[in-house]
Design a protein around this motif. Sequence first.
Motif, mmCIF file in Angstrom:
data_model
loop_
_atom_site.group_PDB
_atom_site.id
_atom_site.type_symbol
_atom_site.label_atom_id
_atom_site.label_comp_id
_atom_site.label_asym_id
_atom_site.label_seq_id
_atom_site.Cartn_x
_atom_site.Cartn_y
_atom_site.Cartn_z
ATOM 1 N N GLY A 17 0.817 -1.259 -0.141
ATOM 2 C CA GLY A 17 -0.016 0.030 0.167
ATOM 3 C C GLY A 17 0.857 1.243 -0.035
ATOM 4 O O GLY A 17 0.385 2.085 -0.728
ATOM 5 N N THR A 18 1.924 1.321 0.659
ATOM 6 C CA THR A 18 2.822 2.324 0.852
ATOM 7 C C THR A 18 3.449 2.547 -0.493
ATOM 8 O O THR A 18 3.447 3.734 -1.093
ATOM 9 N N ILE A 19 4.002 1.476 -0.985
ATOM 10 C CA ILE A 19 4.989 1.575 -2.349
ATOM 11 C C ILE A 19 4.000 1.957 -3.469
ATOM 12 O O ILE A 19 4.057 2.686 -4.680
ATOM 13 N N ASN A 20 2.558 1.615 -3.560
ATOM 14 C CA ASN A 20 1.731 1.865 -4.636
ATOM 15 C C ASN A 20 1.223 3.020 -4.375
ATOM 16 O O ASN A 20 1.160 3.757 -5.488
ATOM 17 N N THR A 21 1.314 3.894 -3.196
ATOM 18 C CA THR A 21 0.851 5.265 -3.385
ATOM 19 C C THR A 21 2.073 6.099 -3.588
ATOM 20 O O THR A 21 1.957 7.203 -4.440
ATOM 21 N N VAL A 22 3.248 5.898 -3.375
ATOM 22 C CA VAL A 22 4.412 6.573 -3.732
ATOM 23 C C VAL A 22 4.613 6.559 -5.183
ATOM 24 O O VAL A 22 5.046 7.185 -5.732
ATOM 25 N N VAL A 23 4.773 5.216 -5.571
ATOM 26 C CA VAL A 23 5.169 4.975 -6.733
ATOM 27 C C VAL A 23 4.281 4.036 -7.883
ATOM 28 O O VAL A 23 4.020 4.230 -8.742
ATOM 29 N N GLY A 24 4.040 2.711 -7.387
ATOM 30 C CA GLY A 24 3.521 1.625 -7.743
ATOM 31 C C GLY A 24 4.298 0.382 -7.797
ATOM 32 O O GLY A 24 5.475 0.636 -7.105
ATOM 33 N N SER A 25 3.981 -0.738 -8.080
ATOM 34 C CA SER A 25 4.762 -1.857 -8.005
ATOM 35 C C SER A 25 4.606 -2.702 -6.616
ATOM 36 O O SER A 25 5.254 -3.591 -6.373
ATOM 37 N N GLY A 26 3.562 -2.208 -5.867
ATOM 38 C CA GLY A 26 3.369 -2.997 -4.554
ATOM 39 C C GLY A 26 3.241 -4.401 -4.684
ATOM 40 O O GLY A 26 3.297 -5.227 -3.934
ATOM 41 N N THR A 27 2.631 -4.855 -5.956
ATOM 42 C CA THR A 27 2.139 -6.109 -6.302
ATOM 43 C C THR A 27 3.545 -6.985 -6.274
ATOM 44 O O THR A 27 3.521 -8.414 -5.871
ATOM 45 N N LEU A 28 4.749 -6.300 -6.485
ATOM 46 C CA LEU A 28 6.118 -7.217 -6.438
ATOM 47 C C LEU A 28 6.273 -7.579 -5.179
ATOM 48 O O LEU A 28 7.347 -8.383 -4.884
ATOM 49 N N VAL A 29 5.753 -7.157 -4.091
ATOM 50 C CA VAL A 29 6.028 -7.563 -2.523
ATOM 51 C C VAL A 29 5.056 -8.487 -2.078
ATOM 52 O O VAL A 29 5.253 -9.701 -1.633
ATOM 53 N N THR A 30 3.610 -8.136 -2.588
ATOM 54 C CA THR A 30 2.488 -9.139 -2.093
ATOM 55 C C THR A 30 2.344 -10.591 -2.896
ATOM 56 O O THR A 30 2.331 -11.649 -2.082
ATOM 57 N N PHE A 31 2.692 -10.521 -4.283
ATOM 58 C CA PHE A 31 2.488 -11.523 -5.075
ATOM 59 C C PHE A 31 3.105 -12.639 -4.707
ATOM 60 O O PHE A 31 2.950 -13.877 -4.304
ATOM 61 N N PRO A 32 4.733 -12.246 -4.840
ATOM 62 C CA PRO A 32 5.663 -13.297 -4.394
ATOM 63 C C PRO A 32 5.300 -13.771 -3.061
ATOM 64 O O PRO A 32 5.672 -15.239 -2.812
ATOM 65 N N THR A 33 5.004 -13.013 -2.092
ATOM 66 C CA THR A 33 4.906 -13.622 -0.380
ATOM 67 C C THR A 33 3.693 -14.735 -0.567
ATOM 68 O O THR A 33 3.749 -15.629 -0.134
ATOM 69 N N LEU A 34 2.657 -14.499 -1.434
ATOM 70 C CA LEU A 34 1.552 -15.433 -1.459
ATOM 71 C C LEU A 34 2.116 -16.536 -2.126
ATOM 72 O O LEU A 34 1.608 -17.789 -1.802
ATOM 73 N N LEU A 35 2.715 -16.448 -3.073
ATOM 74 C CA LEU A 35 3.308 -17.566 -3.641
ATOM 75 C C LEU A 35 4.179 -18.497 -2.774
ATOM 76 O O LEU A 35 4.147 -19.843 -2.733
ATOM 77 N N ALA A 36 4.815 -17.867 -2.129
ATOM 78 C CA ALA A 36 5.870 -18.683 -1.317
ATOM 79 C C ALA A 36 5.148 -19.263 0.036
ATOM 80 O O ALA A 36 5.626 -20.410 0.317
ATOM 81 N N PHE A 37 3.879 -18.875 0.232
ATOM 82 C CA PHE A 37 2.954 -19.802 1.112
ATOM 83 C C PHE A 37 2.116 -20.674 0.455
ATOM 84 O O PHE A 37 1.179 -21.321 1.057
ATOM 85 N N GLY A 38 2.373 -20.978 -0.622
ATOM 86 C CA GLY A 38 1.871 -22.028 -1.263
ATOM 87 C C GLY A 38 0.390 -21.739 -2.129
ATOM 88 O O GLY A 38 -0.275 -22.543 -2.277
ATOM 89 N N VAL A 39 0.214 -20.378 -2.259
ATOM 90 C CA VAL A 39 -1.319 -20.033 -2.912
ATOM 91 C C VAL A 39 -1.024 -20.114 -4.380
ATOM 92 O O VAL A 39 -0.023 -19.701 -4.849
ATOM 93 N N PRO A 40 -1.957 -21.057 -4.836
ATOM 94 C CA PRO A 40 -1.816 -20.945 -6.501
ATOM 95 C C PRO A 40 -1.682 -19.774 -7.007
ATOM 96 O O PRO A 40 -2.503 -18.643 -6.789
ATOM 97 N N PRO A 41 -1.127 -19.671 -8.193
ATOM 98 C CA PRO A 41 -0.782 -18.356 -8.837
ATOM 99 C C PRO A 41 -1.924 -17.629 -9.333
ATOM 100 O O PRO A 41 -1.737 -16.464 -8.961
ATOM 101 N N VAL A 42 -2.996 -18.255 -10.002
ATOM 102 C CA VAL A 42 -4.272 -17.495 -10.325
ATOM 103 C C VAL A 42 -4.801 -16.979 -9.088
ATOM 104 O O VAL A 42 -5.360 -15.870 -8.947
ATOM 105 N N THR A 43 -4.990 -17.774 -8.159
ATOM 106 C CA THR A 43 -5.777 -17.337 -6.898
ATOM 107 C C THR A 43 -4.882 -16.349 -6.235
ATOM 108 O O THR A 43 -5.404 -15.361 -5.753
ATOM 109 N N ALA A 44 -3.548 -16.519 -6.055
ATOM 110 C CA ALA A 44 -2.558 -15.532 -5.559
ATOM 111 C C ALA A 44 -3.006 -14.073 -6.391
ATOM 112 O O ALA A 44 -3.058 -12.889 -5.556
ATOM 113 N N ASN A 45 -2.967 -14.115 -7.807
ATOM 114 C CA ASN A 45 -3.085 -12.871 -8.613
ATOM 115 C C ASN A 45 -4.487 -12.017 -8.334
ATOM 116 O O ASN A 45 -4.443 -11.047 -8.129
#
Length: 254
Positions: A17-45
């Motif tokens: 949320g912080t990165i997205n407001t200042v710049v963008g690209s916050g997804t690059l933090v949350t998406f890999p985090t979800l994948l690391a915990f075993g969430v399927p890619p499409v569901t994670a996205n």
Amino acid sequence: MTPFELAAILLAGVAAGTINTVVGSGTLVTFPTLLAFGVPPVTANVSNNIGLVPGSISGAIGYRRELRGQRARALRLGLASLLGGAAGAVALLLLPDDAFSAIVPVLIALGVVLVVVQPVLARRVAARHERAGTERPARARWVWPAVLGTGVYGGYFGAAQGVLLMGVLGLGVDDDVQRLNALKNVLAAIVNAVAGLVFVVAADVDWRIVAVLAVGSTIGGQLGARVGRRLPPWALRGVIAVVGVVALVALLLG
């Protein structure tokens, strides 16, 4: 999902949320985090997209002072974001992964270049109009379709959507960079919201993840607004460029 994993996702949501407001690209933090915990890619996205919507709205509210006087501009370009976000979300559900991902690094690189060279290009455009005895237009004609295209990308995946938007707005709209950043937050929120609606109807959503990310990204949106508006234009452009390069490298290596 364990309490530790949920806490990690919450912190990732705050960071995004912080990165997205200042710049963008916050997804690059949350998406890999979800994948690391075993969430399927499409569901994670799709869960990530919906969960970050409140953060985008929070960031836009945090920048409300810089949004004054931009109502007509936000409505006009918001329509492009609305249509693009819907198209991108549908594309995610219908197209194979490789159909769109091949061009993503190119788009991010283009956005970074536009942000970096925007002051030079803006001065040249202004000088050309001055020599011709005409005023520089407040908005270039190509901005609307460019925002539409950025919306398609944002609805499909969204990493570095803010970098692309700032590149387009900085080059095509004659205004202060902080005001453009505020407008960027509104347009990104529209893209994420309409894509989220499509995903709610047609995709597999993990609502527990959505709830945790929503709380974290809302907090992050307010933090990002406080940080972002205090940065001078050159520093804001520098942050955008650095995050864009990191996003590009992460996607190429991924």
